[in-house]
Design a protein around this motif. Structure first.
Motif, short mmCIF file in Angstrom:
data_model
loop_
_atom_site.label_atom_id
_atom_site.label_comp_id
_atom_site.label_asym_id
_atom_site.label_seq_id
_atom_site.Cartn_x
_atom_site.Cartn_y
_atom_site.Cartn_z
N ARG A 1 -10.99 0.38 1.42
CA ARG A 1 -11.11 1.45 0.42
C ARG A 1 -12.15 2.48 0.85
O ARG A 1 -12.93 2.25 1.77
N THR B 1 1.36 5.49 -0.27
CA THR B 1 0.72 6.78 -0.11
C THR B 1 1.78 7.85 0.03
O THR B 1 2.95 7.55 0.32
N MET C 1 -7.10 -4.54 1.85
CA MET C 1 -7.07 -3.10 2.00
C MET C 1 -8.47 -2.51 2.10
O MET C 1 -9.38 -2.90 1.37
N ALA D 1 -3.28 -0.97 6.80
CA ALA D 1 -1.92 -1.41 6.50
C ALA D 1 -0.97 -1.14 7.66
O ALA D 1 -1.20 -0.26 8.49
N LYS E 1 -6.15 2.43 5.59
CA LYS E 1 -6.21 1.32 4.64
C LYS E 1 -6.04 -0.04 5.31
O LYS E 1 -6.03 -1.07 4.63
N VAL F 1 0.87 -1.18 0.00
CA VAL F 1 0.00 0.00 0.00
C VAL F 1 0.90 1.22 0.00
O VAL F 1 1.75 1.37 0.88
#
Length: 324
Positions: free
Chosen positions: A145, A42, A143, A78, A76, A40
């Motif tokens: 969303r 970002t 994940m 994560a 998320k 993941v």
């Protein structure tokens, strides 16, 4: 220190032994996801005069840079794996400032996990700018969303809302607030909800973090899910400092709901979800429901629609300095 001395002395120790960082001596890092996990990715940036005040301690600025990105990973579901840092530094940033800034990042690597695996440093004549790319791991297919909320789902939020926005209102507009030290701490040191994010995997239908304002970020879930939502302003969780402030200045309620910088999680839960199990991880409040329609409706304590001039913070890209 020049660029390479800075990397060797301050940032190479932040690799925390991650072999893929290659000692920060190469042009790139080398990472592979663990079997059974997805990566993941970002990125968030913070700019002096927009996301932090010039007199904020450099260690706090380093921590905030980490935590706004960790908050995205938390949303998320994560766990942090690795980070890449880009820093644009004005002449006023000296070795002592940069050492404290790096220490703030290092302290959060120790606290939350992950390692620095690369980045870049450049000079600038403008304000200091820091950008972090965060790489996390989540079990394959797990994940959370923004899309996926269902009609009838509960609108839930973690922690408390509004402290950081009230602090900004005090700093920029001299708003009268209570317990300023508590508000300042929430502004400088967001609490990334990583444990809650992990607990929400396979349970929350949708979610995101609250960075630009509760109403705006809930609106992102609505837009991606093709739904509307209704929330009760009286159900939004407040800290003692925010509650005392609103008791004195009720007109600041829109600031609490739309000001941003909370870095809490807002998410959609099925009505039958076990809230008690989540609250054992982190305080969670039910503030409304998802419904057919569009956008977010906010109701006051009497059940009447609350008129808001804006839903949250939006950066004026390409216009002015973007300051709040």
């Amino acid at each position: 220190m020049d660029e390479f001395e800075t990397i060797a002395r301050l940032f190479a120790p932040l690799t925390r032994g991650e072999p893929g960082a290659l000692g920060l001596g190469d042009d790139a890092a080398l990472l592979a996801p663990r079997p059974g996990f997805d990566l993941v990715l970002t990125k968030d940036a913070i700019v002096g005069g927009v996301h932090f005040f010039p007199d904020d301690p450099p260690a706090a600025i380093g921590a905030k840079l980490m935590r706004v990105n960790l908050s995205d990973l938390a949303a998320k579901g994560a766990s942090p794996r690795a980070f890449l840092l880009a820093a644009a530094l004005p002449p006023a940033v000296d070795d002592a400032w940069l050492t404290a800034f790096a220490a703030g990042i290092g302290a959060d690597l120790d606290r939350f996990g992950g390692a620095l695996v690369g980045g870049d440093t450049v000079s600038t004549s403008g304000p200091a700018v820091f950008s972090l790319t965060a790489i996390g791991e989540v079990p394959a297919g797990g994940m959370i969303r923004r899309a996926g909320a269902l009609p009838g789902d509960l609108v839930c939020v973690s922690g408390t809302i509004g402290d950081a926005a009230l602090y900004v209102a005090h700093r920029l507009h001299r708003a009268e607030v209570a317990q300023i030290d508590q508000l300042e701490d929430r502004y400088r040191y967001p609490r990334p909800r990583l444990a809650l994010g992990a607990a929400l995997r396979g349970l929350a239908h949708a979610g995101c973090d609250v960075s630009d304002g509760l109403v705006a970020d809930l609106g992102h879930i609505c837009a991606q899910s093709g739904l509307g939502a209704v929330i009760e302003a009286g159900a939004v969780p407040l800290s003692p400092a925010a509650r005392e402030t609103l008791a004195r200045r009720p007109a600041l309620l829109p600031t609490v709901l739309t000001g941003g910088d909370d870095y809490e999680l807002v998410f959609a839960l099925p009505p039958e979800a076990d809230l008690a199990a989540l609250e054992a991880v982190c305080p969670v409040s039910v503030i409304g429901r998802f419904e057919q329609g569009q956008g977010v409706r906010v109701l006051d304590r009497a059940g009447s629609p609350l008129k808001l001039d804006r839903t949250g913070w939006r950066h004026p890209v390409g216009r002015g300095d973007g300051s709040r």
